[in-house]
Write an enzyme that holds these catalytic residues in place. Sequence first.
Site, short mmCIF file in Angstrom:
data_model
loop_
_atom_site.label_atom_id
_atom_site.label_comp_id
_atom_site.label_asym_id
_atom_site.label_seq_id
_atom_site.Cartn_x
_atom_site.Cartn_y
_atom_site.Cartn_z
N HIS A 306 6.63 -2.55 5.82
CA HIS A 306 6.70 -3.83 6.50
C HIS A 306 5.29 -4.22 6.93
CE1 HIS A 306 7.95 -6.96 9.31
NE2 HIS A 306 9.08 -6.97 8.64
N ASP A 364 16.28 -4.21 5.44
CA ASP A 364 16.96 -4.45 4.17
C ASP A 364 17.45 -3.19 3.50
OD1 ASP A 364 16.70 -7.19 4.23
OD2 ASP A 364 14.62 -7.05 3.58
N1 CMC Z 1 6.65 1.37 -1.85
C1 CMC Z 1 5.53 2.02 -2.21
N2 CMC Z 1 4.32 1.76 -1.71
C2 CMC Z 1 4.22 0.77 -0.80
C3 CMC Z 1 5.36 0.06 -0.37
C4 CMC Z 1 6.61 0.39 -0.92
N3 CMC Z 1 7.71 -0.26 -0.55
N4 CMC Z 1 4.97 -0.87 0.55
C5 CMC Z 1 3.66 -0.73 0.68
N5 CMC Z 1 3.19 0.26 -0.12
C6 CMC Z 1 1.81 0.74 -0.22
C7 CMC Z 1 0.95 -0.22 -1.03
O1 CMC Z 1 0.92 0.14 -2.41
C8 CMC Z 1 -0.39 -0.06 -0.38
O2 CMC Z 1 -1.00 1.11 -0.86
P1 CMC Z 1 -2.63 1.17 -1.02
O3 CMC Z 1 -3.16 1.02 0.38
O4 CMC Z 1 -2.86 2.52 -1.61
O5 CMC Z 1 -3.00 0.03 -1.91
C9 CMC Z 1 -0.06 0.18 1.09
O6 CMC Z 1 1.27 0.74 1.09
C10 CMC Z 1 -0.05 -1.07 1.94
O7 CMC Z 1 0.71 -2.07 1.26
P2 CMC Z 1 0.49 -3.63 1.44
O8 CMC Z 1 1.12 -4.35 0.30
O9 CMC Z 1 -0.95 -3.91 1.74
O10 CMC Z 1 1.30 -3.86 2.77
P3 CMC Z 1 1.81 -5.23 3.28
O11 CMC Z 1 1.84 -5.12 4.75
O12 CMC Z 1 1.02 -6.36 2.72
O13 CMC Z 1 3.27 -5.33 2.63
C11 CMC Z 1 5.59 -5.44 2.28
C12 CMC Z 1 4.46 -5.33 3.31
C13 CMC Z 1 6.92 -5.61 3.03
C14 CMC Z 1 5.39 -6.70 1.40
C15 CMC Z 1 5.59 -4.16 1.40
O14 CMC Z 1 5.72 -3.01 2.20
C16 CMC Z 1 6.68 -4.21 0.31
O15 CMC Z 1 6.45 -4.78 -0.74
N6 CMC Z 1 7.88 -3.58 0.60
C17 CMC Z 1 8.98 -3.65 -0.32
C18 CMC Z 1 9.68 -4.97 -0.15
C19 CMC Z 1 10.52 -5.04 1.10
O16 CMC Z 1 11.28 -4.11 1.40
N7 CMC Z 1 10.40 -6.18 1.81
C20 CMC Z 1 11.23 -6.44 2.99
C21 CMC Z 1 10.44 -6.61 4.23
S1 CMC Z 1 11.52 -6.59 5.65
C22 CMC Z 1 12.34 -8.06 5.58
C23 CMC Z 1 11.60 -9.18 6.16
O17 CMC Z 1 11.23 -9.12 7.34
O18 CMC Z 1 11.42 -10.17 5.43
#
Ligand code: CMC
Length: 430
Positions: A306, A364
Amino acid sequence: MSKNHAKISIEGKTIELPVRKGTLGADVVEISSYYKQTGTFTYDPGFTSTASCESRITFIDGDKGVLLYRGYPIDELAEKGDFLETCYLLLYGELPTKTQKEDFDYRVQHHTMVHEQFSRFFHGFRRDAHPMAIMLAALGAMSAFYHDSIDITDPHQRMVASIRLIAKVPTLAAMAYKYSVGQPFVYPLNSLNYAENFLRMCFAVPCEEYKVNPVLAKAMDTIFTLHADHEQNASTSTVRLAGSSGANPFACIAAGVACLWGPAHGGANEACLKMLEEIGSVERIPEFIARAKDKDDPFRLMGFGHRVYKNYDPRARIMQQTCHAVLKELGIKDDPLLDIAMELERIALHDEYFIEKKLYPNVDFYSGITLKALGFPSSMFTVLFALARSVGWIAQWKEMVEDPAQKIGRPRQLYTGATERHYVPVKNRK
Ligand code: CMC
């Protein structure tokens, strides 16, 4: 306002910017005069360090895993209250007294019907249309059907629009569902509570008696409460940005629905269920964990991670309990998807990669399994999220419109395109 200031030096010039303190959470450095003073912009893609507004509605402490609506912890509201009480709280800032609650519930219950012409609007869609596509259009269409509550300068109309939205969104969501499965629309029944009414509008058919299961209705109500608001997330920020131009509330909510549709936001519960189905068996989990860790593989574990929570999402905890309650009530003892989910959660919580990156299950992760057990197809999951979040969107929209400091949102950019060049007629282009 704090007397503290932040000093920033740029190209030999030092400026002082005021630091403002909120009641909870990080302080902010106010940079509205930054460009005027320095001639430079700040750059923050994805707004990871930027507070876009001042708000009194919802607070998240992502490191501690805390979520408060108007100061009240989410678990207390979900366990002890009901969704309409949360709606009142988000809109008005306080929990209602008994009389206020009765009056609010009555007003919402008596706005549940939509204009009869709406049914013809639905019939313009292909029968295999995604219910979220229908929902998006239906929300936008509300501004055409209810244009007597779109004068945003009139406080009474703003409130009528809010009540209409909360009341009619379940009716529209149920119609989107019924249309997508080819069943007749079911009119709302005002003697039922909000969640009961919604379940009946979705699952009753004219040829059979439908009795609402109170355990399932409570679960539905809890799911709505958990999703009611979530601070300045992507869809809420979209609603605020759309509303900053003076656009009407229904159009702004439609913009929020569009943003919510994406798999990184509201589409994640649908994506999570698909992922659990794709994994298929507990034995295949290590393969998917390895893929999630592989930098060259775009695969991510859906339902994990998240932007704000770097701890267990407090909503996920309640969602997990709700999921177990629903499966127990329905007598589903061995759900293979639940087995996969629980094992996946166990492994990920002990895995170095997930621990180091603070990737915990989010709301989720368990909501897909629960909604599936309640009888919803995965295409409806994001629609349900939109239904619940409508109150958060309208409360945030109202707060923005009523804020005297509000102005049209207009971000700047770091331009890296071509510098000025001159038009060449097509016959001379190489
Ligand atoms: N699985 C594997 N690796 C992950 C995941 C995941 N679900 N989420 C983040 N990472 C890794 C990512 O690859 C990155 O690694 P590195 O630093 O080595 O490049 C690191 O963790 C940070 O990721 P980020 O994309 O910079 O983090 P963010 O804060 O921008 O993304 C997120 C948040 C929710 C988009 C992401 O965690 C994700 O895509 N999760 C899966 C989708 C999901 O479950 N979304 C629902 C969110 S809750 C509902 C809502 O409130 O809308």
